[in-house]
Design a protein around this motif. Structure first.
Motif, PDB file in Angstrom:
ATOM      1  N   GLU A 292       0.965  -0.890  -0.263  1.00 16.22           N
ATOM      2  CA  GLU A 292       0.154  -0.321   0.006  1.00 16.22           C
ATOM      3  C   GLU A 292       1.075   1.264  -0.393  1.00 16.22           C
ATOM      4  OE1 GLU A 292      -3.254   2.208   2.709  1.00 16.22           O
ATOM      5  OE2 GLU A 292      -3.125  -0.563   3.370  1.00 16.22           O
ATOM      6  N   THR A 295       1.533   8.100   2.344  1.00 19.14           N
ATOM      7  CA  THR A 295       0.588   9.907   2.212  1.00 19.14           C
ATOM      8  C   THR A 295       1.391  10.254   0.846  1.00 19.14           C
ATOM      9  OG1 THR A 295      -0.788   8.902   4.269  1.00 19.14           O
ATOM     10  CG2 THR A 295      -1.152  11.177   3.484  1.00 19.14           C
ATOM     11  N   VAL A 298       0.688   8.946  -2.811  1.00 19.39           N
ATOM     12  CA  VAL A 298      -0.565   9.664  -3.187  1.00 19.39           C
ATOM     13  C   VAL A 298      -0.609  10.867  -3.755  1.00 19.39           C
ATOM     14  CG1 VAL A 298      -2.697   9.296  -3.090  1.00 19.39           C
ATOM     15  CG2 VAL A 298      -1.509   6.987  -1.596  1.00 19.39           C
ATOM     16  N   HIS A 348      -6.213   2.098  -3.642  1.00 18.21           N
ATOM     17  CA  HIS A 348      -5.262   3.160  -2.653  1.00 18.21           C
ATOM     18  C   HIS A 348      -5.043   4.198  -3.466  1.00 18.21           C
ATOM     19  CE1 HIS A 348      -4.773  -0.405  -0.836  1.00 18.21           C
ATOM     20  NE2 HIS A 348      -3.877  -1.296  -1.999  1.00 18.21           N
ATOM     21  N   TYR A 349      -5.942   5.263  -4.011  1.00 13.23           N
ATOM     22  CA  TYR A 349      -4.460   5.881  -5.406  1.00 13.23           C
ATOM     23  C   TYR A 349      -6.458   7.126  -4.910  1.00 13.23           C
ATOM     24  CZ  TYR A 349      -0.136   5.328  -5.905  1.00 13.23           C
ATOM     25  OH  TYR A 349       0.914   5.007  -5.325  1.00 13.23           O
ATOM     26  N   LYS A 352      -9.281  10.110  -0.687  1.00 14.19           N
ATOM     27  CA  LYS A 352      -9.493   9.949   0.834  1.00 14.19           C
ATOM     28  C   LYS A 352      -8.209   9.343   1.974  1.00 14.19           C
ATOM     29  CE  LYS A 352     -14.155  10.735   1.253  1.00 14.19           C
ATOM     30  NZ  LYS A 352     -14.408  11.749   2.456  1.00 14.19           N
ATOM     31  N   LYS A 353      -6.990   8.771   0.471  1.00 14.59           N
ATOM     32  CA  LYS A 353      -6.157   9.080   0.808  1.00 14.59           C
ATOM     33  C   LYS A 353      -4.458   9.610   1.009  1.00 14.59           C
ATOM     34  CE  LYS A 353      -7.038   4.710   1.561  1.00 14.59           C
ATOM     35  NZ  LYS A 353      -7.026   3.296   2.344  1.00 14.59           N
ATOM     36  N   THR A 354      -5.234  10.871   0.522  1.00 11.01           N
ATOM     37  CA  THR A 354      -4.495  11.630   0.815  1.00 11.01           C
ATOM     38  C   THR A 354      -4.139  12.263   1.962  1.00 11.01           C
ATOM     39  OG1 THR A 354      -5.806  14.046   0.185  1.00 11.01           O
ATOM     40  CG2 THR A 354      -4.518  12.246  -1.605  1.00 11.01           C
ATOM     41  N   LYS A 357      -7.318  14.545   2.708  1.00 13.29           N
ATOM     42  CA  LYS A 357      -8.642  14.059   2.841  1.00 13.29           C
ATOM     43  C   LYS A 357      -9.825  14.558   2.095  1.00 13.29           C
ATOM     44  CE  LYS A 357      -6.549  11.740   5.800  1.00 13.29           C
ATOM     45  NZ  LYS A 357      -6.309  10.340   5.236  1.00 13.29           N
TER      46      LYS A 357
END
Length: 652
Positions: A292, A295, A298, A348-349, A352-354, A357
């Motif tokens: 994964e 952050t 991403v 994963h990209y 929300k994953k940054t 948000k």
């Protein structure tokens, strides 16, 4: 450019005057040398030369050159196609002609606002020396045929390089096995003639336009397909020894990595990594599938994707906004600018994953980075009102190769390339769709009731099997309370009613009989007895379970449907989202602009949030469910296959 099949309209013949003007334009643009009378006949006197010039008649050499470039029977036609990562609509003109003893082929292409004519490989095979010829290893040629650009380290045979291969020049590219046969046509993005050692260099050298094997090469009026390249062409000025020396000079031990790959750069899979770098390949920097991303990774991917989108818009559009409609809404930013340009398409990209948000904070970050100018509107929505297209990060951006679409998207794209029966640009218009539900029996029903568990049957066929079973067992109809009912036997009681018993089944077992239609419904509704499958038939297709067509393979699970979601976005604004179109042969990139016209509002196409990579979603402003349903009906989608979800209503 021509990976997708262009829509070529009716061909019309060229007038002699237009053909001569076209040929003279090509001679001037490509600096074709036409021998003079003195060169043809050194004994020709000055008086004869002046007399011929005064007559304004073309010399035999000029007439021959014109005919070689533009045959006497040349035809022209307008065409449209979709090209690039954003499936941009491109239009232009093709010129079709036949040289003596050969079939008609597309010889020249003219597209966009550029007045220049681009030769096809058929023209280059007929006119040696028309454009500079570059060389690259043959395994790179195989990758170029997929639509990739030729990277600078992939050039072999120099220095020195052809003097005419300057920025903006049209060039041909050949492999080392057949160095005199160009199989790829492109435009120089850099000044190749001034290059020195190319190993370790970064970026694309030549942008592809056309190649042997694409849809332009494959086109013919008779549908016979493309013509294979010759083994050798006399006339190209080649120095084979220098090319071989250039290959031996390739430094395979160079440890530098190319991180700034241009869009569509060649990616080699079969050769070793050292050979890849020697051929000018920039690897896509993707996260391993089992890991994964962090952050920070991403965040960087989102910023790079935004720069990629602005860079592409600047290349393909016109100032001041290069085709982008300002202000840019947050939904449009993510779905049309960021998601399609992410170098990795995985769950994963997502925003929300940054570290931001949400899209609002991402826009604020771009504002602080002086890439955009944002503005807060009523209701808390933040939009982009201006973009700095001249920022150094945009001008010096190096595009990377985007991930290939998944098979589902590829299937929809292949269907979109087929010519529509109504001659329109959208092949789904006017199509007739039939959604057929089939059932595959479990081993509990085979062979007592249904003959095979490997075949899919329709509901009517299963009804016939049940009717035959009752007829073969007359004791089931005796002493029944009505002709509609039958008595239970061990097979019906144990294999059917006991497969997943319910309260109604318990009552039926206690009564000792069951209605015929209720028994059929019980068999079809129980997935432990009959596994549901579906099959989508287009136009005049039919499916016979007794003699199934291998090309028509039923799929398990419930039938597909189109999802229409009406929801509020950023306060009181309402938007309509449409997804699930690809399975019905509808291209969202073609339906989106049509909905924008019909709804008189903005429409965007982007990756479906939470969906499989390659699955797209259309976002339209306002509650447009009625318009969407009408447009889907025009494309063969029945109202029963549409699920509408209204999220604007307050929950009770």
């Amino acid at each position: 450019m021509f990976k997708k099949k262009p829509q070529v309209k009716n061909l019309s013949p060229l007038r002699s005057s237009d053909r001569r003007k076209l040929a003279d334009q090509i001679i001037a643009d490509y600096k074709v040398h036409v021998p003079t009378l003195e060169e043809i006949d050194p004994t020709c006197s000055a008086t004869e030369v002046q007399a011929h010039q005064a007559s304004h008649n073309p010399t035999p050499a000029l007439s021959s050159t014109r005919t070689s470039l533009i045959p006497d029977t040349c035809l022209s036609a307008r065409f449209t196609t979709h090209a690039g990562p954003d499936a941009t609509l491109v239009s232009g003109t093709v010129y079709v002609g036949a040289h003596p003893g050969q079939e008609e082929r597309i010889l020249w292409i003219q597209y966009g606002k550029d007045a220049r004519l681009y030769p096809t490989v058929y023209t280059l095979w007929r006119n040696p020396g028309l454009v500079p010829l570059l060389h690259t290893p043959d395994f790179v040629v195989d990758k170029l045929r997929t639509g990739a650009d030729l990277m600078t380290p992939g050039l072999v045979g120099g220095p020195p390089w052809p003097e005419a291969a300057k920025t903006g020049s049209v060039v041909g590219v050949a492999g080392l096995e057949r160095p005199s046969v160009p199989v790829w046509v492109g435009v120089c993005k850099i000044d190749v003639s001034s290059l020195g050692r190319v190993q370790g260099a970064k970026g694309a050298a030549v942008e592809g336009v056309h190649w042997e094997g694409d849809e332009i090469w494959n086109w013919s009026q008779t549908g016979s397909g493309g013509r294979a390249a010759p083994e050798r062409i006399e006339g190209w000025e080649l120095e084979i020894a220098d090319i071989a020396d250039g290959v031996t000079r390739v430094d395979l031990d160079d440890g530098d990595e190319d991180e700034g790959q241009e869009e569509g750069g060649v990616a080699l899979e079969a050769p070793a990594a050292a050979s890849q770098e020697a051929a000018g390949v920039d690897n896509v920097d993707e996260a391993p599938p089992g890991r994964e991303p962090t952050t920070a990774e991403v965040d960087e991917a989102f910023v790079q994707a935004f720069l990629y989108a602005i860079y592409s818009a600047k290349r393909n559009g016109e100032p001041p906004h290069y085709g982008l409609d300002l202000p840019i809404q947050p939904s449009f930013l993510i779905s049309n600018l960021v998601q399609p340009h992410l170098r990795v398409q995985t769950p994963h990209y997502t925003i929300k994953k940054t570290s931001w948000k949400n899209t609002k904070k991402f826009i604020k970050f771009l504002d602080k980075s002086v890439l955009v100018k944002s503005k807060d509107r009523n209701g808390g929505e933040t939009v982009i009102v201006d973009i700095d297209f001249e920022d150094d990060r945009v001008r010096n951006f190096s595009p990377y190769r985007l991930p290939k679409p998944k098979p589902q998207a590829a299937t929809a794209a292949n269907e979109d390339n087929q010519t529509a029966s109504n001659g329109g640009s959208d092949p789904s218009l006017g199509q007739k769709l039939t959604l057929q539900t089939l059932y595959r029996a479990s081993s509990k029903l085979v062979p007592d009731l249904i003959p095979s568990k490997a075949t899919c049957y329709t509901a009517s066929q299963i009804s016939s099997f049940l009717k035959r079973y009752i007829e073969n067992h007359p004791e089931l109809s005796k002493n029944a309370t009505s002709s509609r009912f039958i008595k239970l036997d061990p097979f019906i009681a144990n294999s059917i009613l006991s497969s997943s018993p319910s309260i109604s089944d318990t009552r039926t077992l206690a009564a000792g009989e069951i209605a015929r239609d209720a028994l059929l419904k019980r068999i079809l509704d129980d997935s432990h007895l009959c596994i549901p499958h579906w099959l989508l038939l287009r136009n005049n297709q039919t499916y016979d379970p007794e003699n199934p067509d291998p090309a028509l393979k039923p799929k398990s699970g419930p039938p597909p449907h189109v999802n229409i979601v009406v929801e509020k976005r950023s306060g009181t604004k309402v938007a309509t989202k449409i997804s699930g179109l690809e399975v019905f042969g509808i291209n969202p990139h073609l339906l989106g602009p049509e909905l924008q016209k019909k709804c008189a509002g903005s429409a965007s196409v982007g990756q479906l949030v939470g969906g499989k990579p390659g699955t797209l979603e259309i976002l339209v402003q306002g509650d447009q469910r009625d318009v969407v349903e009408k447009e889907l009906a025009r494309r063969g989608v029945d109202r029963r296959w549409i699920i509408v979800e209204d999220k604007t209503k307050k929950k009770k």
